[in-house]
Design a protein around this motif. Structure first.
Motif, PDB file in Angstrom:
ATOM      1  N   GLY A  53       0.813  -1.210   0.000  1.00 16.92           N
ATOM      2  CA  GLY A  53       0.000   0.000   0.000  1.00 16.92           C
ATOM      3  C   GLY A  53       0.844   1.255   0.000  1.00 16.92           C
ATOM      4  N   PHE A  54       1.963   1.233   0.724  1.00 22.48           N
ATOM      5  CA  PHE A  54       2.847   2.392   0.748  1.00 22.48           C
ATOM      6  C   PHE A  54       3.470   2.605  -0.623  1.00 22.48           C
ATOM      7  CE2 PHE A  54       6.914   4.525   1.404  1.00 22.48           C
ATOM      8  CZ  PHE A  54       6.536   5.605   2.177  1.00 22.48           C
ATOM      9  N   GLY A  55       3.824   1.521  -1.305  1.00 21.83           N
ATOM     10  CA  GLY A  55       4.390   1.636  -2.648  1.00 21.83           C
ATOM     11  C   GLY A  55       3.427   2.272  -3.626  1.00 21.83           C
ATOM     12  N   VAL A  56       2.163   1.856  -3.570  1.00 26.62           N
ATOM     13  CA  VAL A  56       1.143   2.451  -4.450  1.00 26.62           C
ATOM     14  C   VAL A  56       0.924   3.913  -4.083  1.00 26.62           C
ATOM     15  CG1 VAL A  56      -1.263   2.310  -5.177  1.00 26.62           C
ATOM     16  CG2 VAL A  56       0.041   0.218  -4.801  1.00 26.62           C
ATOM     17  N   THR A  57       1.047   4.236  -2.799  1.00 25.70           N
ATOM     18  CA  THR A  57       0.908   5.619  -2.353  1.00 25.70           C
ATOM     19  C   THR A  57       1.945   6.524  -3.007  1.00 25.70           C
ATOM     20  OG1 THR A  57       0.013   4.900  -0.223  1.00 25.70           O
ATOM     21  CG2 THR A  57       0.904   7.132  -0.331  1.00 25.70           C
ATOM     22  N   LEU A  58       3.139   6.011  -3.238  1.00 24.10           N
ATOM     23  CA  LEU A  58       4.192   6.802  -3.881  1.00 24.10           C
ATOM     24  C   LEU A  58       3.786   7.201  -5.299  1.00 24.10           C
ATOM     25  CD1 LEU A  58       7.346   4.797  -2.718  1.00 24.10           C
ATOM     26  CD2 LEU A  58       6.483   6.952  -1.803  1.00 24.10           C
ATOM     27  N   ILE A  59       3.147   6.282  -6.029  1.00 26.84           N
ATOM     28  CA  ILE A  59       2.673   6.603  -7.383  1.00 26.84           C
ATOM     29  C   ILE A  59       1.574   7.656  -7.318  1.00 26.84           C
ATOM     30  CG2 ILE A  59       1.628   5.666  -9.476  1.00 26.84           C
ATOM     31  CD1 ILE A  59       2.832   2.971  -8.795  1.00 26.84           C
ATOM     32  N   ALA A  60       0.603   7.418  -6.432  1.00 21.83           N
ATOM     33  CA  ALA A  60      -0.513   8.356  -6.298  1.00 21.83           C
ATOM     34  C   ALA A  60      -0.028   9.730  -5.843  1.00 21.83           C
ATOM     35  CB  ALA A  60      -1.541   7.804  -5.312  1.00 21.83           C
ATOM     36  N   LEU A  61       0.921   9.770  -4.925  1.00 27.37           N
ATOM     37  CA  LEU A  61       1.414  11.038  -4.402  1.00 27.37           C
ATOM     38  C   LEU A  61       2.110  11.843  -5.489  1.00 27.37           C
ATOM     39  CD1 LEU A  61       1.675  12.705  -1.812  1.00 27.37           C
ATOM     40  CD2 LEU A  61       3.845  11.561  -1.372  1.00 27.37           C
ATOM     41  N   THR A  62       2.851  11.172  -6.359  1.00 25.44           N
ATOM     42  CA  THR A  62       3.513  11.863  -7.472  1.00 25.44           C
ATOM     43  C   THR A  62       2.490  12.500  -8.403  1.00 25.44           C
ATOM     44  OG1 THR A  62       5.294  10.225  -7.367  1.00 25.44           O
ATOM     45  CG2 THR A  62       5.197  11.604  -9.329  1.00 25.44           C
ATOM     46  N   MET A  63       1.451  11.755  -8.746  1.00 24.99           N
ATOM     47  CA  MET A  63       0.428  12.264  -9.662  1.00 24.99           C
ATOM     48  C   MET A  63      -0.407  13.364  -9.006  1.00 24.99           C
ATOM     49  SD  MET A  63      -0.796   8.699 -11.505  1.00 24.99           S
ATOM     50  CE  MET A  63      -1.701   9.592 -12.765  1.00 24.99           C
ATOM     51  N   ILE A  64      -0.748  13.203  -7.750  1.00 26.93           N
ATOM     52  CA  ILE A  64      -1.556  14.208  -7.051  1.00 26.93           C
ATOM     53  C   ILE A  64      -0.789  15.516  -6.916  1.00 26.93           C
ATOM     54  CG2 ILE A  64      -2.608  14.790  -4.836  1.00 26.93           C
ATOM     55  CD1 ILE A  64      -3.262  11.784  -4.532  1.00 26.93           C
ATOM     56  N   THR A  65       0.502  15.415  -6.582  1.00 27.06           N
ATOM     57  CA  THR A  65       1.321  16.624  -6.468  1.00 27.06           C
ATOM     58  C   THR A  65       1.417  17.347  -7.798  1.00 27.06           C
ATOM     59  OG1 THR A  65       2.633  15.541  -4.742  1.00 27.06           O
ATOM     60  CG2 THR A  65       3.563  17.510  -5.753  1.00 27.06           C
ATOM     61  N   THR A  66       1.589  16.582  -8.879  1.00 23.09           N
ATOM     62  CA  THR A  66       1.620  17.180 -10.216  1.00 23.09           C
ATOM     63  C   THR A  66       0.317  17.906 -10.522  1.00 23.09           C
ATOM     64  OG1 THR A  66       3.122  15.451 -11.005  1.00 23.09           O
ATOM     65  CG2 THR A  66       1.905  16.686 -12.675  1.00 23.09           C
ATOM     66  N   LEU A  67      -0.792  17.276 -10.180  1.00 20.66           N
ATOM     67  CA  LEU A  67      -2.111  17.869 -10.426  1.00 20.66           C
ATOM     68  C   LEU A  67      -2.276  19.178  -9.659  1.00 20.66           C
ATOM     69  CD1 LEU A  67      -4.786  17.132 -11.927  1.00 20.66           C
ATOM     70  CD2 LEU A  67      -5.586  16.204  -9.763  1.00 20.66           C
ATOM     71  N   VAL A  68      -1.868  19.173  -8.397  1.00 21.98           N
ATOM     72  CA  VAL A  68      -2.012  20.367  -7.565  1.00 21.98           C
ATOM     73  C   VAL A  68      -1.134  21.506  -8.075  1.00 21.98           C
ATOM     74  CG1 VAL A  68      -1.623  21.310  -5.258  1.00 21.98           C
ATOM     75  CG2 VAL A  68      -2.709  19.087  -5.516  1.00 21.98           C
ATOM     76  N   ILE A  69       0.113  21.200  -8.409  1.00 21.21           N
ATOM     77  CA  ILE A  69       1.038  22.239  -8.857  1.00 21.21           C
ATOM     78  C   ILE A  69       0.631  22.797 -10.216  1.00 21.21           C
ATOM     79  CG2 ILE A  69       3.455  22.763  -9.388  1.00 21.21           C
ATOM     80  CD1 ILE A  69       2.828  22.325  -6.441  1.00 21.21           C
ATOM     81  N   LEU A  70       0.054  21.975 -11.076  1.00 21.35           N
ATOM     82  CA  LEU A  70      -0.464  22.481 -12.349  1.00 21.35           C
ATOM     83  C   LEU A  70      -1.538  23.536 -12.107  1.00 21.35           C
ATOM     84  CD1 LEU A  70      -0.783  19.332 -14.674  1.00 21.35           C
ATOM     85  CD2 LEU A  70       0.679  21.329 -15.035  1.00 21.35           C
ATOM     86  N   ALA A  71      -2.415  23.262 -11.151  1.00 22.73           N
ATOM     87  CA  ALA A  71      -3.471  24.226 -10.830  1.00 22.73           C
ATOM     88  C   ALA A  71      -2.887  25.488 -10.215  1.00 22.73           C
ATOM     89  CB  ALA A  71      -4.476  23.586  -9.883  1.00 22.73           C
ATOM     90  N   VAL A  72      -1.892  25.333  -9.344  1.00 24.36           N
ATOM     91  CA  VAL A  72      -1.298  26.480  -8.668  1.00 24.36           C
ATOM     92  C   VAL A  72      -0.562  27.384  -9.654  1.00 24.36           C
ATOM     93  CG1 VAL A  72       0.510  27.147  -7.034  1.00 24.36           C
ATOM     94  CG2 VAL A  72      -1.139  25.379  -6.409  1.00 24.36           C
ATOM     95  N   THR A  73       0.205  26.789 -10.574  1.00 23.65           N
ATOM     96  CA  THR A  73       0.986  27.591 -11.517  1.00 23.65           C
ATOM     97  C   THR A  73       0.116  28.306 -12.550  1.00 23.65           C
ATOM     98  OG1 THR A  73       1.296  25.596 -12.881  1.00 23.65           O
ATOM     99  CG2 THR A  73       3.048  26.156 -11.321  1.00 23.65           C
ATOM    100  N   SER A  74      -1.109  27.862 -12.710  1.00 26.54           N
ATOM    101  CA  SER A  74      -1.982  28.488 -13.698  1.00 26.54           C
ATOM    102  C   SER A  74      -2.747  29.684 -13.152  1.00 26.54           C
ATOM    103  CB  SER A  74      -2.985  27.458 -14.230  1.00 26.54           C
ATOM    104  OG  SER A  74      -3.861  27.035 -13.195  1.00 26.54           O
ATOM    105  N   ASN A  75      -2.756  29.842 -11.826  1.00 26.26           N
ATOM    106  CA  ASN A  75      -3.541  30.915 -11.223  1.00 26.26           C
ATOM    107  C   ASN A  75      -2.890  31.325  -9.904  1.00 26.26           C
ATOM    108  OD1 ASN A  75      -5.585  32.440  -9.844  1.00 26.26           O
ATOM    109  ND2 ASN A  75      -7.089  31.581 -11.256  1.00 26.26           N
ATOM    110  N   VAL A  76      -2.432  32.573  -9.827  1.00 23.28           N
ATOM    111  CA  VAL A  76      -1.753  33.061  -8.624  1.00 23.28           C
ATOM    112  C   VAL A  76      -2.714  33.139  -7.441  1.00 23.28           C
ATOM    113  CG1 VAL A  76      -0.480  34.981  -7.609  1.00 23.28           C
ATOM    114  CG2 VAL A  76      -0.111  34.367 -10.010  1.00 23.28           C
TER     115      VAL A  76
END
Length: 223
Positions: A53-76
């Protein structure tokens, strides 16, 4: 105020702030690098019980962080609100292995770098980190410390065991000693010359030796 102003929605205007192609590329790369992090974690894991479960969390965490930062960089403005929203998040799960923290930060860092558009940095950096972890974590098992627990019936037999043990290993240090009437128990920290542990069988058959136990030791637990 006109009729168009009434139905004008800033929410709908933000739909095109991040292109579909950018989203797909970022998430696909995040999944690929997250999978790479997961495989390195699985290969280098040295704890007591592996958690898939922790291993799968690493994959999900990478994708979730990417998703969040994409939203942040598009709007101050959104970035300021996101900081406030994430500040209320609390994690209660205890991290059992110190190396797990490094993998968590690795996943988060890759997600941030990917969403920022620094693809070469994310890919090359992940490969370098993965290779370093594979080299240093997956070292030969006989280089790890071991604890030998010897129980014998006299001081003379203790000296014989120690003399024999020092010839079989590269390092032998007394960690603790318990002496009772007709009974002596000594714990040695040792480093093996190779993967051969037959010397424990020989020690257990020596005169005056009640038992001989060899256990792996990493400074926190024995097993």
């Amino acid at each position: 105020m006109t009729f168009n102003d009434i139905f004008k929605s800033s929410f709908l205007e933000n739909i095109t702030s991040v292109s579909i192609l950018d989203m797909i590329i970022a998430l696909v790369l995040a999944f690929g690098l997250g999978l790479f992090i997961f495989l390195v974690y699985k290969k280098t894991y040295s704890g007591i019980m592996y958690s898939s479960g922790f291993g799968v969390t690493l994959i999900a965490l990478t994708m979730i962080t990417t998703l969040v930062i994409l939203a942040v960089t598009s709007n101050v403005v959104l970035s300021l609100g996101m900081v406030g929203a994430l500040s209320i998040v609390r994690f209660r799960t205890a991290i059992k292995e110190p190396l797990d923290i490094a993998f968590l930060f690795w996943s988060i860092a890759v997600g941030i770098v990917l969403a920022a558009g620094m693809i070469p940095l994310a890919v090359i950096g992940s490969v370098v980190i993965g290779v370093i972890l594979l080299i240093f974590v997956n070292r030969k098992s006989h280089l790890n410390p071991y604890i030998v627990v010897i129980s014998c019936d006299s001081h003379e037999n203790e000296l014989k065991v120690k003399e024999f043990l020092e010839k079989q290993v590269t390092r032998c240090v007394v960690k603790s000693k318990t002496a009772q009437k007709n009974s002596v128990e000594i714990n040695y920290e040792i480093r093996l010359k190779d993967d051969n542990t037959d010397f424990i069988n020989i020690i257990s058959e020596m005169n005056g030796v009640n038992s001989a136990v060899l256990v792996s030791y990493n400074g926190e637990y024995m097993g």
